[in-house]
Design a protein around this motif. Structure first.
Motif, PDB file in Angstrom:
ATOM      1  N   PHE A  25      35.155  42.393  40.579  1.00  0.00           N
ATOM      2  CA  PHE A  25      35.534  41.557  41.285  1.00  0.00           C
ATOM      3  C   PHE A  25      37.026  41.545  41.066  1.00  0.00           C
ATOM      4  O   PHE A  25      37.490  41.186  39.610  1.00  0.00           O
ATOM      5  CB  PHE A  25      34.484  40.895  41.568  1.00  0.00           C
TER       6      PHE A  25
ATOM      7  N   VAL B 271      38.177  37.689  46.785  1.00  0.00           N
ATOM      8  CA  VAL B 271      36.819  37.465  45.728  1.00  0.00           C
ATOM      9  C   VAL B 271      36.853  39.648  46.075  1.00  0.00           C
ATOM     10  O   VAL B 271      36.632  39.678  47.520  1.00  0.00           O
ATOM     11  CB  VAL B 271      36.768  37.129  45.764  1.00  0.00           C
TER      12      VAL B 271
ATOM     13  N   PHE C 284      35.257  43.255  45.722  1.00  0.00           N
ATOM     14  CA  PHE C 284      34.268  43.843  44.578  1.00  0.00           C
ATOM     15  C   PHE C 284      35.790  45.212  44.116  1.00  0.00           C
ATOM     16  O   PHE C 284      35.758  46.437  45.110  1.00  0.00           O
ATOM     17  CB  PHE C 284      32.674  44.595  45.335  1.00  0.00           C
ATOM     18  N   ASP C 285      35.396  45.593  43.091  1.00  0.00           N
ATOM     19  CA  ASP C 285      36.549  45.740  42.040  1.00  0.00           C
ATOM     20  C   ASP C 285      35.935  47.978  42.310  1.00  0.00           C
ATOM     21  O   ASP C 285      36.010  48.180  41.168  1.00  0.00           O
ATOM     22  CB  ASP C 285      37.418  46.032  41.418  1.00  0.00           C
TER      23      ASP C 285
ATOM     24  N   LYS D  44      32.895  42.121  49.759  1.00  0.00           N
ATOM     25  CA  LYS D  44      33.593  41.026  49.641  1.00  0.00           C
ATOM     26  C   LYS D  44      32.311  40.429  49.701  1.00  0.00           C
ATOM     27  O   LYS D  44      31.433  40.562  50.344  1.00  0.00           O
ATOM     28  CB  LYS D  44      34.654  40.357  50.366  1.00  0.00           C
TER      29      LYS D  44
END
Ligand code: FES
Ligand code: FE
Length: 457
Positions: free
Chosen positions: A71, A83, A85-86, A143
């Motif tokens: 994240f 925040v 999600f990467d 997210k």
């Protein structure tokens, strides 16, 4: 697959804990690890970071939920904490390639899709040739279901049905306040978090930092005798022996069950204001906490706690040797694999302290709790042995158990502390393993909230 033996251990855990026993296998088992990822970490409030790590719009840091779900922890252009999600919506690669920094946008290194720091897709490479009709709303970064903060600590949960953060922390807030609201203007993170991988199950250090004072005089004996850490850790001997007041608090009801707190207190003259230098005592006040919390904080030489599932804090007062200031660390035990944990450790300093004091506090913290620190080396040396035994076939097949009897029945001289002003079940000394029993009880609650998968041979 969950083995039949391990499944039984989980189902009978409440009974085992009541009898003062814990099956060691649960600390190193592939199927248990997977259940934890799903039911503990993806389903509960977990710590993301401290607000002071991202003070300005565009500031960001990389974070993980459950140890390996990536994240981005960032502050958007409107000043709100996000925040994200990467993972790029196109093929899924990671957007954030630095540990921390400042940016208004994240551009994917693969084909160049670009997201703002609210997670909205704002740029598609060769859009008119390649993706003319794409609907950017469909490709926002996922997210967590909820993000919230308390006293500067930011948490997130992937579960829309989680209670509010306020409820999750519950009465544990009283103890969080003692550390994070005692300084009138709060604490801030100094530098970047330290990270390193430990060959130990995440539950072990969580429990240790929830109240294992029993190990101090053996695990840390040489550091005490060598003068590296304070003589006050000789609880029952030495110049301060007998003066120390030791308390130990845990919670037996949901939603607080699994959180715990322990403190050692001496007269005000020994280490007032957590042992910080006198010149920064005016950073602290009773403005944001009660008089009772203030009085305890003033006399505390050490206090530690764990917030279920995997965040601990430790506030240590001044001691001997290199430990010539108080310090506060936040420590997150991130599960990485069965029997393997990545520790993230943050040093916090009073926001209003002068820079030179902040540096001093940081130095003392790093010389205590890093892989080369006076304390940490000792702990690391003993924890790895647990992992080996826990992963053994003997532990699985024979259901090998370890003792959690301390403080049960007539095992020790602890009594409920009637006059303790704080919440929870408080005992009047540290020879009490309620903190561990109830941590694992909470773990069982989470793991069994849905039926367990069928056991396999
Ligand atoms: Fe991100 Fe292709 S993977 S743009
Ligand atoms: Fe220790």
């Amino acid at each position: 697959n969950l083995s039949t033996e391990t499944k039984e251990m989980i189902e009978q855990l409440d009974q085992s804990l009541m009898d003062g026993r814990y099956p060691i296998r649960l600390r190193n088992d592939e199927a248990v690890f997977e259940l934890e990822q799903d039911r503990v970490f993806n389903d509960n409030w977990v710590f993301i970071g401290h607000e002071s790590e991202i003070p300005e719009p565009g500031d960001y840091a990389r974070r993980y939920i459950g140890g390996s779900d990536p994240f981005i922890f960032t502050r958007d252009e409107d000043g709100n904490v996000q925040v994200l999600f990467d993972s790029c919506g196109h093929r899924g690669t990671k957007l954030c390639r630095a540990e921390q920094g400042n940016t208004s946008h994240f551009r994917c290194p693969y084909h160049g899709w670009t997201y703002n720091n609210k997670g909205e897709l704002v740029g598609v490479t060769f859009k008119h040739e390649a993706y003319k009709e794409i609907d950017p709303d469909e490709w926002k970064l996922p997210k967590p279901a909820k993000v919230d903060s308390y006293a500067g600590l930011v948490f997130a949960t992937m579960n829309p049905d989680s209670p509010s953060l306020e409820e999750h922390l519950g009465d544990m807030k009283w103890y969080i306040d003692m550390n994070f609201k005692f300084p009138t203007n709060g604490m801030e993170v100094y530098g970047e978090p330290y990270r390193y991988v430990l060959p130990v199950d995440w539950k072990q250090p969580c429990e240790n930092f929830g109240g294992d004072d029993y190990h101090i005089s053996t695990t840390h004996q040489s550091a005490i005798e060598g003068g590296l850490i304070s003589e006050i850790w000789h609880w029952d001997e030495g110049p301060y022996g007998g003066l120390a007041e030791r308390v130990h608090t845990h919670f037996e009801e949901l939603p607080e069950m699994g959180h715990s707190f322990a403190a050692g207190m001496i007269g005000e003259d020994y280490s007032p204001f957590y042992g910080y230098d006198e010149e920064i005592h005016d950073c602290f006040s009773a403005e944001n906490i009660s008089q009772e919390q203030y009085d305890l904080a003033r006399r505390s030489v050490v206090n530690i706690g764990t917030i279920f599932p995997n965040l601990s804090f430790i506030q240590v007062g001044k001691g001997t040797g290199s430990n010539d200031s108080g310090f506060l660390c936040l420590r997150q035990w991130q599960p990485r694999a069965p029997g393997e944990t990545e520790l993230w450790s943050w040093v916090l300093v009073p926001k209003d302290a002068p820079e030179e004091q902040k540096r001093k506090i940081n130095n003392v913290a790093l010389s205590s709790f890093t892989p080369a620190g006076n304390w940490e080396q000792d702990d690391l040396a003993v924890w790895d042995g647990i992992t080996e035994a826990a992963g053994s076939t003997v532990a699985k097949r024979q259901g090998v158990e370890t003792s959690y009897e301390m403080g049960l029945g007539n095992m020790s001289n602890t009594e409920i502390h009637d006059e303790w002003p704080g919440p929870g079940v408080c005992y009047n000394n540290h020879y009490q393993e309620g903190y561990g029993r109830w941590f694992h009880r909470r773990w069982q609650e989470e793991i069994t909230k849905e039926p367990l998968p069928e056991g396999a041979e």
